[in-house]
Design an enzyme around this catalytic site. Structure first.
Site, mmCIF file in Angstrom:
data_model
loop_
_atom_site.group_PDB
_atom_site.id
_atom_site.type_symbol
_atom_site.label_atom_id
_atom_site.label_comp_id
_atom_site.label_asym_id
_atom_site.label_seq_id
_atom_site.Cartn_x
_atom_site.Cartn_y
_atom_site.Cartn_z
ATOM 1 N N ARG A 152 2.018 -12.256 -0.768
ATOM 2 C CA ARG A 152 0.698 -12.600 -0.228
ATOM 3 C C ARG A 152 0.051 -13.759 -0.972
ATOM 4 N NH1 ARG A 152 -1.644 -8.992 3.961
ATOM 5 N NH2 ARG A 152 0.005 -7.487 4.309
ATOM 6 N N TYR A 168 -1.731 -3.429 -6.858
ATOM 7 C CA TYR A 168 -1.444 -4.258 -5.693
ATOM 8 C C TYR A 168 -2.464 -4.186 -4.563
ATOM 9 C CZ TYR A 168 1.253 -7.062 -2.551
ATOM 10 O OH TYR A 168 1.649 -8.076 -1.728
ATOM 11 N N HIS A 222 -10.466 -2.812 11.489
ATOM 12 C CA HIS A 222 -9.373 -3.651 10.992
ATOM 13 C C HIS A 222 -9.177 -4.789 12.001
ATOM 14 C CE1 HIS A 222 -4.907 -3.716 9.447
ATOM 15 N NE2 HIS A 222 -5.668 -4.569 8.795
ATOM 16 N N CYS A 249 0.829 -7.882 11.801
ATOM 17 C CA CYS A 249 1.078 -8.084 13.228
ATOM 18 C C CYS A 249 0.317 -9.280 13.792
ATOM 19 C CB CYS A 249 0.763 -6.816 14.016
ATOM 20 S SG CYS A 249 1.958 -5.504 13.710
ATOM 21 N N LYS A 302 -9.603 -2.341 1.798
ATOM 22 C CA LYS A 302 -9.296 -1.252 2.722
ATOM 23 C C LYS A 302 -10.028 0.045 2.339
ATOM 24 C CE LYS A 302 -6.972 -3.826 5.408
ATOM 25 N NZ LYS A 302 -5.697 -4.372 5.183
ATOM 26 N N SER A 339 -1.303 -3.900 10.473
ATOM 27 C CA SER A 339 -0.930 -4.739 9.339
ATOM 28 C C SER A 339 0.323 -5.552 9.668
ATOM 29 C CB SER A 339 -0.659 -3.862 8.119
ATOM 30 O OG SER A 339 -1.829 -3.155 7.788
ATOM 31 N N ARG A 364 0.837 -1.190 0.000
ATOM 32 C CA ARG A 364 0.000 0.000 0.000
ATOM 33 C C ARG A 364 0.878 1.249 0.000
ATOM 34 N NH1 ARG A 364 -1.761 0.659 4.415
ATOM 35 N NH2 ARG A 364 -1.078 -1.225 5.474
ATOM 36 N N ASP A 374 -9.223 -10.079 8.742
ATOM 37 C CA ASP A 374 -8.701 -8.730 8.479
ATOM 38 C C ASP A 374 -9.683 -7.602 8.799
ATOM 39 O OD1 ASP A 374 -6.338 -7.325 7.487
ATOM 40 O OD2 ASP A 374 -7.589 -6.667 5.820
HETATM 41 P P1 GTP Z 1 -2.251 -7.954 7.365
HETATM 42 O O1 GTP Z 1 -2.790 -8.949 6.387
HETATM 43 O O2 GTP Z 1 -1.162 -7.111 6.801
HETATM 44 O O3 GTP Z 1 -3.319 -7.121 7.996
HETATM 45 O O4 GTP Z 1 -1.443 -8.797 8.511
HETATM 46 P P2 GTP Z 1 -1.917 -9.705 9.735
HETATM 47 O O5 GTP Z 1 -2.218 -8.853 10.918
HETATM 48 O O6 GTP Z 1 -2.966 -10.656 9.306
HETATM 49 O O7 GTP Z 1 -0.558 -10.500 10.096
HETATM 50 P P3 GTP Z 1 -0.187 -12.033 9.894
HETATM 51 O O8 GTP Z 1 -1.025 -12.952 10.735
HETATM 52 O O9 GTP Z 1 -0.112 -12.317 8.457
HETATM 53 O O10 GTP Z 1 1.278 -12.070 10.521
HETATM 54 C C1 GTP Z 1 2.317 -11.249 10.039
HETATM 55 C C2 GTP Z 1 3.648 -11.805 10.468
HETATM 56 O O11 GTP Z 1 3.720 -11.913 11.907
HETATM 57 C C3 GTP Z 1 3.899 -13.199 9.925
HETATM 58 O O12 GTP Z 1 5.218 -13.281 9.438
HETATM 59 C C4 GTP Z 1 3.718 -14.092 11.115
HETATM 60 O O13 GTP Z 1 4.509 -15.256 11.049
HETATM 61 C C5 GTP Z 1 4.125 -13.216 12.303
HETATM 62 N N1 GTP Z 1 3.384 -13.598 13.540
HETATM 63 C C6 GTP Z 1 2.058 -13.828 13.651
HETATM 64 N N2 GTP Z 1 1.722 -14.240 14.905
HETATM 65 C C7 GTP Z 1 2.880 -14.262 15.608
HETATM 66 C C8 GTP Z 1 3.204 -14.614 16.975
HETATM 67 O O14 GTP Z 1 2.364 -14.988 17.794
HETATM 68 N N3 GTP Z 1 4.518 -14.504 17.340
HETATM 69 C C9 GTP Z 1 5.483 -14.101 16.451
HETATM 70 N N4 GTP Z 1 6.742 -14.024 16.895
HETATM 71 N N5 GTP Z 1 5.219 -13.776 15.150
HETATM 72 C C10 GTP Z 1 3.939 -13.859 14.736
HETATM 73 C C1 SPV Z 2 -2.858 -4.697 5.301
HETATM 74 O O1 SPV Z 2 -1.878 -4.048 4.898
HETATM 75 O O2 SPV Z 2 -3.389 -4.486 6.411
HETATM 76 C C2 SPV Z 2 -3.390 -5.794 4.477
HETATM 77 C C3 SPV Z 2 -2.919 -5.906 3.100
HETATM 78 O O3 SPV Z 2 -4.238 -6.541 4.935
HETATM 79 S S1 SPV Z 2 -3.701 -4.799 2.024
HETATM 80 O O4 SPV Z 2 -4.878 -5.447 1.462
HETATM 81 O O5 SPV Z 2 -2.740 -4.480 0.966
HETATM 82 O O6 SPV Z 2 -4.117 -3.614 2.753
HETATM 83 MN MN MN Z 3 -4.835 -5.877 7.073
#
Ligand code: GTP
Ligand code: SPV
Ligand code: MN
Length: 619
Positions: A402, A234, A263, A287, A243, A285, A91, A310
């Site tokens: 992704r 993207y 979110h 996290c 979003k 994001s 983004r 999400d």
């Molecule tokens: P968006 O799609 O961007 O909104 O991200 P999200 O909040 O869904 O994050 P996602 O679950 O994809 O995790 C992002 C990164 O954090 C990944 O590389 C995970 O492996 C890492 N991660 C997730 N949960 C944990 C955790 O409990 N501990 C650690 N150390 N890393 C984590």
């Molecule tokens: C985020 O960045 O929080 C995402 C990916 O979930 S996007 O759809 O690009 O915003």
């Molecule tokens: Mn997100």
């Protein structure tokens, strides 16, 4: 606030980005499509209906055009790899605009542009921007079609990749046209990659595998409920239901109509006794939302099922409780770090029918990314299309690579994930990526304290947006890049929703899986082990777990958090829950500084929470 974007008429076919004011019903939709076609001049127009045959046609076309690589069906049936332009991988927050009539309504955390000036700029860049391309008309529903918390919209896009992504991520169906025909309001969104195939002199040029433009615009008009996106193909820049609509536009709708667009992931948690709870959790994001949404508990007797990963829309139901839906129908998840040990459920979800973007390609025609397996293959083609070996010294997959896949394919999907009326929410969690200060879990004293916790969420910067990874930034409610209006007003709205909910308001918690020791290692194993924290939260909701009161909230009492079978040093456990008064007082100073920019719009209740926190820390 103006809540009806369909009242003032405009001339048909003016081709100007003036919204859909006055254009209701199917005639209105057709007139709008014709107007945008006049402006952008596509070669043809295709109406999408989301059927499997259509998806097959589009992916075949994308493969023929060199825009998708078909993966080896033996390993990954009906799945594809897209490689973006290296300049179009996340983004673009500095090119994201909230064009409210009054600058103050966008607030200091959004880029604001005067709407008429922006419309003029958009008219310029969109003029002829689809020449030589097909414009897809994608009607979609966010949430179950016709549901009480659902909304409909239409995306016009000159990218077949975006059209296919929309089919996986939302409910694309001609039933949406019936709703529009019946007069239901809909949100118009327009997307162009900004790479016409025919130039001003009428000369046709060859296409590239990832068309985009160096100049990008992601524009939201909150009052007229419109989205315009230019120059990027993207994710959140281009899949406009996500979003742009479901958060930026929907948050403005929610403000006007008394609901919440967030979110947040959604999960259903079931205790060993069979009691079901529903939790919503906001993390910035990258996290951990997708990971928590697909959590596999390591503790016996508990199950966690997925509802959304999400975005959540929440609204008070007829029974007075806060009910939530996942407005999406698919996952656009972070690939790196997704493996058998961290998120086995995601790995299983991705067995086929998946579009991967910017991951690495194996020699056997399957995909790979950092963290999928412990050991990388000896040779790969990296996300930029170059040869890669473990000695290359750079990641094979882009850190923000992704997967796009239908939610229905997730083995842990809950039976009530697409419940028409949503699910009742028992607890709301806020989290961020914090190496210091924030304990593993704390419960807010009440809704107001919970809003204060949400408003002060901060996190280390990740690869999901362009910029420096690792810097600490405030990300209130994980909505910093997604709130369609003034952030301080948004806090006020949350306080109002709490008043409205009264004793039905869910309990609020803060969690942090990312606290680190002095040596830089994570103190908490995370992933499936987060179920221990989920258990404590469920027991708090149920009223069967004790807590210790601290200035920042209620922490689990010793022995009340199940750490059985975990190999954790006692000192690490102590550090996970340490509340360091001096660092928290320093953080209060930063919070005060942060509030400063919002001036008098910061709700008094949040200033009172800050004062009370300081008072308790000094005591
Ligand atoms: P968006 O799609 O961007 O909104 O991200 P999200 O909040 O869904 O994050 P996602 O679950 O994809 O995790 C992002 C990164 O954090 C990944 O590389 C995970 O492996 C890492 N991660 C997730 N949960 C944990 C955790 O409990 N501990 C650690 N150390 N890393 C984590
Ligand atoms: C985020 O960045 O929080 C995402 C990916 O979930 S996007 O759809 O690009 O915003
Ligand atoms: Mn997100």
């Amino acid at each position: 606030h103006q809540s009806d974007g369909h009242s003032a008429p405009i001339a048909r076919g003016t081709a100007a980005p003036e919204g859909i004011a006055g254009l209701t019903g199917l005639d209105g939709l057709r007139a709008w499509v014709a107007g945008i076609a006049d402006l952008t001049q596509p070669e043809s127009i295709v109406w999408c209906d989301g059927t499997p045959g259509e998806e097959d046609r589009l992916t075949k076309l994308l493969v023929a055009e060199g825009k998708l690589i078909r993966l080896n069906p033996e390993w990954r049936p009906n799945s594809f790899l897209a490689r973006t332009d290296p300049g179009d991988v996340a983004r673009v927050e500095d090119r994201t605009f909230i064009c409210s009539l009054d600058e103050q309504d966008a607030g200091p955390t959004n880029n604001w542009r005067e709407p008429e000036a922006m419309r003029a700029e958009l008219r310029d860049v969109f003029a002829g921007s689809m020449r030589g391309r097909t414009m897809y008309v994608v009607p979609f529903s966010m949430g179950p079609v016709g549901g009480p918390i659902s909304q409909v919209g239409v995306e016009l896009t000159d990218s077949a990749y975006v059209a296919v992504s929309m089919v996986k991520m939302t409910r694309v169906t001609s039933a949406v046209l019936d709703l529009i025909d019946a007069g239901q309001p809909w949100v118009p969104t327009v997307h162009s990659v900004g790479a016409p195939l025919i130039d001003d002199a009428g000369v046709r040029h060859d296409d590239v595998s990832w068309p985009c433009n160096e100049t990008k615009y992601i524009v939201q008009f909150p009052e007229t409920r419109e989205v315009w996106s230019y120059g990027s193909g993207y994710g959140g820049n281009a899949i406009l239901a996500k979003k742009a609509f479901a958060l930026r536009i929907a948050s403005a709708m929610a403000r006007d109509e008394g609901w919440l667009a967030e979110h947040m992931l959604l999960i259903k948690v079931t205790s060993p006794e069979g009691r079901a709870f529903h939790f919503a959790a906001a993390f910035p994001s990258a996290c951990g939302k997708t990971n928590l949404a697909m959590l596999r508990p390591t503790i016996p007797g508990w199950t966690v099922e997925t509802i959304g990963d999400d975005i959540a829309w929440l609204r008070q139901g007829p029974d007075g409780r806060l009910r939530a839906i996942n407005p999406e129908a698919g996952f656009f998840g972070v690939a790196p770090g997704t493996g058998e040990l961290t998120n086995k459920t995601a790995v299983e979800t991705l067995w086929g029918n998946t579009i991967f973007t910017n991951v690495a390609l194996r020699d056997d025609g399957d995909v790979w990314w950092e963290g999928l397996t412990e050991e990388p293959p000896a040779h790969l083609i990296d996300w930029e299309g170059n040869d890669w070996t473990p000695a290359s010294g750079r990641p094979a997959a882009h850190p923000n690579s992704r997967f796009t896949v239908s939610a229905a394919q997730c083995p842990s999907i809950a039976d009530d994930w697409d419940a028409f009326d949503g699910v009742p929410i028992d607890a709301i969690l806020f989290g961020g990526r914090r190496a210091t200060n924030v304990p593993l879990v704390a419960q807010a004293r009440d809704w107001k304290h919970g809003v204060f916790i949400g408003a002060t969420v901060s996190s280390e910067k990740t690869a999901a947006a362009e910029g420096t990874v690792g810097e600490l930034r405030r990300d209130p409610f994980a909505m910093l890049p997604f709130c369609g209006y003034n952030m301080a007003d948004y806090w006020g709205h949350w306080l109002e929703v709490g008043e409205q909910l009264g004793e039905n308001a869910p309990a609020v918690f803060q969690v942090n899986w990312f606290r680190k020791g002095d040596d830089g290692r994570f103190l908490w194993p995370g992933f499936g082990e987060n179920s221990r924290v989920i258990e404590w939260i469920a027991r708090r909701v149920e009223g069967t777990a004790d807590a210790v009161s601290t200035p920042i909230g209620c922490l689990p009492q010793a022995e009340q958090l199940d750490l059985d079978g975990l190999d954790l040093a006692e000192a690490d456990v102590a550090e996970l829950f340490e509340v360091d008064r001096d660092s928290w007082l320093a953080e209060c100073d930063l919070t005060e500084e942060y509030f400063e920019q919002f001036g008098t719009r910061v709700p008094a209740a949040l200033r009172a929470e800050l004062a009370s926190l300081r008072y308790q820390l000094r005591a």
